[in-house]
Design a protein around this motif. Structure first.
Motif, mmCIF file in Angstrom:
data_model
loop_
_atom_site.group_PDB
_atom_site.id
_atom_site.type_symbol
_atom_site.label_atom_id
_atom_site.label_comp_id
_atom_site.label_asym_id
_atom_site.label_seq_id
_atom_site.Cartn_x
_atom_site.Cartn_y
_atom_site.Cartn_z
ATOM 1 N N MET A 1 0.113 -13.672 22.164
ATOM 2 C CA MET A 1 -0.100 -13.671 20.878
ATOM 3 C C MET A 1 0.730 -12.747 20.070
ATOM 4 N N ALA A 2 1.451 -13.400 18.974
ATOM 5 C CA ALA A 2 2.554 -12.627 18.382
ATOM 6 C C ALA A 2 1.805 -11.487 17.762
ATOM 7 N N LYS A 3 2.566 -10.257 17.537
ATOM 8 C CA LYS A 3 1.986 -9.201 16.774
ATOM 9 C C LYS A 3 2.221 -9.558 15.457
ATOM 10 N N LYS A 4 1.260 -8.815 14.775
ATOM 11 C CA LYS A 4 1.191 -8.975 13.169
ATOM 12 C C LYS A 4 2.571 -8.063 12.488
ATOM 13 N N ASP A 5 3.001 -8.688 11.620
ATOM 14 C CA ASP A 5 3.960 -7.806 10.760
ATOM 15 C C ASP A 5 3.463 -6.347 10.346
ATOM 16 N N TYR A 6 4.051 -5.293 10.413
ATOM 17 C CA TYR A 6 3.494 -4.046 10.115
ATOM 18 C C TYR A 6 3.062 -3.889 8.383
ATOM 19 N N TYR A 7 4.287 -4.279 8.014
ATOM 20 C CA TYR A 7 3.990 -4.356 6.403
ATOM 21 C C TYR A 7 2.725 -5.362 5.876
ATOM 22 N N GLU A 8 2.802 -6.456 6.516
ATOM 23 C CA GLU A 8 1.323 -7.244 6.417
ATOM 24 C C GLU A 8 0.189 -6.726 6.689
ATOM 25 N N THR A 9 0.501 -5.895 7.620
ATOM 26 C CA THR A 9 -1.129 -5.449 8.262
ATOM 27 C C THR A 9 -1.513 -4.311 6.915
ATOM 28 N N LEU A 10 -0.554 -3.410 6.649
ATOM 29 C CA LEU A 10 -0.713 -2.525 5.367
ATOM 30 C C LEU A 10 -1.029 -3.118 4.242
ATOM 31 N N GLY A 11 -0.597 -4.311 3.995
ATOM 32 C CA GLY A 11 -0.635 -4.877 2.565
ATOM 33 C C GLY A 11 0.597 -4.401 1.727
ATOM 34 N N ILE A 12 1.813 -4.059 2.178
ATOM 35 C CA ILE A 12 2.850 -3.694 1.237
ATOM 36 C C ILE A 12 3.820 -4.182 1.519
ATOM 37 N N SER A 13 5.037 -3.926 0.653
ATOM 38 C CA SER A 13 6.126 -4.739 0.679
ATOM 39 C C SER A 13 7.101 -3.951 1.433
ATOM 40 N N LYS A 14 8.258 -4.686 1.896
ATOM 41 C CA LYS A 14 9.284 -3.803 2.939
ATOM 42 C C LYS A 14 10.012 -2.854 2.031
ATOM 43 N N THR A 15 9.883 -2.633 0.659
ATOM 44 C CA THR A 15 10.527 -1.559 -0.204
ATOM 45 C C THR A 15 9.494 -0.329 -0.551
ATOM 46 N N ALA A 16 8.438 -0.467 0.242
ATOM 47 C CA ALA A 16 7.314 0.607 0.014
ATOM 48 C C ALA A 16 8.075 1.965 0.128
ATOM 49 N N THR A 17 7.476 2.655 -0.656
ATOM 50 C CA THR A 17 7.880 4.246 -0.565
ATOM 51 C C THR A 17 6.735 4.913 0.230
ATOM 52 N N PHE A 18 7.389 6.186 0.465
ATOM 53 C CA PHE A 18 6.147 6.725 1.635
ATOM 54 C C PHE A 18 4.970 6.940 1.054
ATOM 55 N N SER A 19 4.778 7.309 -0.579
ATOM 56 C CA SER A 19 3.522 7.600 -0.950
ATOM 57 C C SER A 19 2.728 6.153 -0.932
ATOM 58 N N GLU A 20 3.329 5.183 -1.326
ATOM 59 C CA GLU A 20 2.685 3.778 -0.967
ATOM 60 C C GLU A 20 2.163 3.435 0.224
ATOM 61 N N ILE A 21 3.095 3.895 1.406
ATOM 62 C CA ILE A 21 2.537 3.570 2.609
ATOM 63 C C ILE A 21 1.349 4.453 2.889
ATOM 64 N N LYS A 22 1.469 5.738 2.494
ATOM 65 C CA LYS A 22 0.428 6.765 2.630
ATOM 66 C C LYS A 22 -0.890 6.287 2.247
ATOM 67 N N ALA A 23 -0.906 5.803 0.830
ATOM 68 C CA ALA A 23 -1.984 5.474 0.205
ATOM 69 C C ALA A 23 -2.550 4.032 0.690
ATOM 70 N N ALA A 24 -1.679 3.013 1.245
ATOM 71 C CA ALA A 24 -2.223 1.871 1.872
ATOM 72 C C ALA A 24 -2.915 2.155 3.065
ATOM 73 N N TYR A 25 -2.459 3.171 3.646
ATOM 74 C CA TYR A 25 -3.134 3.573 5.005
ATOM 75 C C TYR A 25 -4.364 4.026 4.921
ATOM 76 N N ARG A 26 -4.513 5.017 3.788
ATOM 77 C CA ARG A 26 -5.846 5.597 3.565
ATOM 78 C C ARG A 26 -7.060 4.371 3.286
ATOM 79 N N ASN A 27 -6.528 3.496 2.259
ATOM 80 C CA ASN A 27 -7.506 2.508 1.890
ATOM 81 C C ASN A 27 -7.855 1.625 3.145
ATOM 82 N N MET A 28 -6.730 1.097 3.948
ATOM 83 C CA MET A 28 -7.089 0.315 5.131
ATOM 84 C C MET A 28 -7.845 0.823 5.908
#
Length: 375
Positions: A1-28
């Protein structure tokens, strides 16, 4: 089974900043944490996927590798990073810090560096600044415009009036509960980890204590900076929630390429064309230097293309030092074009006077000798 895209997993775009990545991780991570879904295997799997995605995307080097090669970058034998459970580990600095921040107190761990203060702290902000090579040489003051969260002036950052200690967590920002053998701590859902509740929220900031603002900062860029240098401006990031401490602003420097000089660390390089007559007879030339002055250089008679002259101490300053690099000047002998009749006659007379190109003569003599011996 193919692994899910990391950006899709966190619900963010590929241009997301570190702050956006951090916030998305917290919520998820909060939504799918196994403690909130006991016995739910799907939540457990999702929680692992969220952690794995954050471990990669929060690390610049790993993120770059993932953007280029996808999941193959971390497969064994593919030159990936590997290590840890599921291709990632929980010991990395940024990941473990955030994991503690969100789920501090696991396994009965009660140590905290003022958890409520950490929850209130504003995020760091990144700003990119491009300067010229001359500005990098001398240092420069630059004004930068930043759009970020600032302290709400109506409530002075408190979020409103009647601010009280959270009754659910006792102002700790965390709640403990027993789950079988384990004693676990999670972020208090009533105050979202701040340890405070606002009875009468501010109408301007809706109780957050901060609002979106634009501000202008004047920054001193020191002499000798290079592309990739990062400057930290303490407390100039996002304002904290409800009076919390502000984050920092990180300024990433890019030095534009010069049309004349090429930079390599502390040294500068340039190519200077000279007339054929100056190369043959010798003479002097003037070249500009990075500090705005002119340097007179002597050209020996018979100078060939590729001849290099080193000017000591005329390169770039070394960051936070009194030292300077060198300037290397490479000579290019320019062959005249669009000759008039008289110029052609003079060159023809010069040619008839005798051979004055020893290297050329030696080359063709060697070629002739080679073919004579081969035949």
């Amino acid at each position: 089974m193919a692994k899910k895209d990391y950006y899709e997993t966190l619900g963010i775009s590929k241009t997301a900043t570190f702050s956006e990545i951090k916030a998305a991780y917290r919520n998820m991570a909060k939504k799918c944490h196994p403690d909130l879904h006991p016995g739910d295997k799907a939540s457990e799997i999702q929680f692992k996927e969220v952690n794995e995605a954050y471990e990669v995307l929060s690390d610049e080097q790993k993120r770059s590798a993932y953007d280029r090669f996808g999941h193959a970058a971390f497969e064994q034998g593919a030159g990936g990073f590997g290590g840890g459970f599921g291709g990632f580990n929980f010991s990395g600095g940024s990941f473990s810090d955030l994991f503690e921040e969100v789920f501090n107190g696991f396994m009965g761990n009660t140590h905290s560096r003022s958890q409520t203060e950490e929850n209130l702290r504003g995020d760091d902000v990144r700003c990119d600044l491009e300067i010229s090579l001359k500005e990098a040489f001398s240092g420069v003051k630059k004004k930068i415009d930043v759009s970020t969260f600032g302290v709400c002036t109506d409530c002075h950052g408190q979020g409103g009036s009647d601010v009280e200690k959270c009754s659910s967590c006792g102002g700790q920002g965390r709640i403990r509960r027993q789950n079988g053998f384990f004693l676990m701590e999670t972020v208090c859902p009533a105050c979202e980890g701040t340890g405070r509740t606002v009875k009468k929220p501010c109408s301007t900031c809706k109780g957050a204590g901060r609002i979106k603002k634009n501000k202008t900062l004047e920054v001193d860029i020191p002499a000798g900076v290079e592309t990739g240098v990062r400057m930290r401006l303490s407390g100039e990031g996002e304002a904290g929630l409800r009076g919390g401490i502000a984050g920092d602003l990180y300024l990433f420097i890019t030095v534009k390429e010069s049309k004349f000089f090429k930079r390599q660390d502390k040294n500068l390089y340039c190519n200077v064309p000279i007339p054929m007559t100056t190369a043959a007879l010798g003479g002097t030339i003037e070249i500009p230097t990075i500090d705005g002055e002119k340097e007179t250089m002597k050209i020996p008679a018979g100078t060939q293309s590729g001849y290099e002259i080193k000017l000591r101490g005329r390169g770039m300053p070394v960051l936070k030092s009194s030292l300077r690099g060198d300037l290397f000047v490479t000579i290019t002998v320019e062959i005249p074009t669009n000759l008039n009749k008289r110029q052609k006659e003079l060159l023809q007379e010069f040619e008839e006077e005798g051979k004055n190109s020893p290297k050329s003569a030696d080359f063709w003599d060697g070629i002739k000798k080679f073919f004579d011996e081969w035949v």
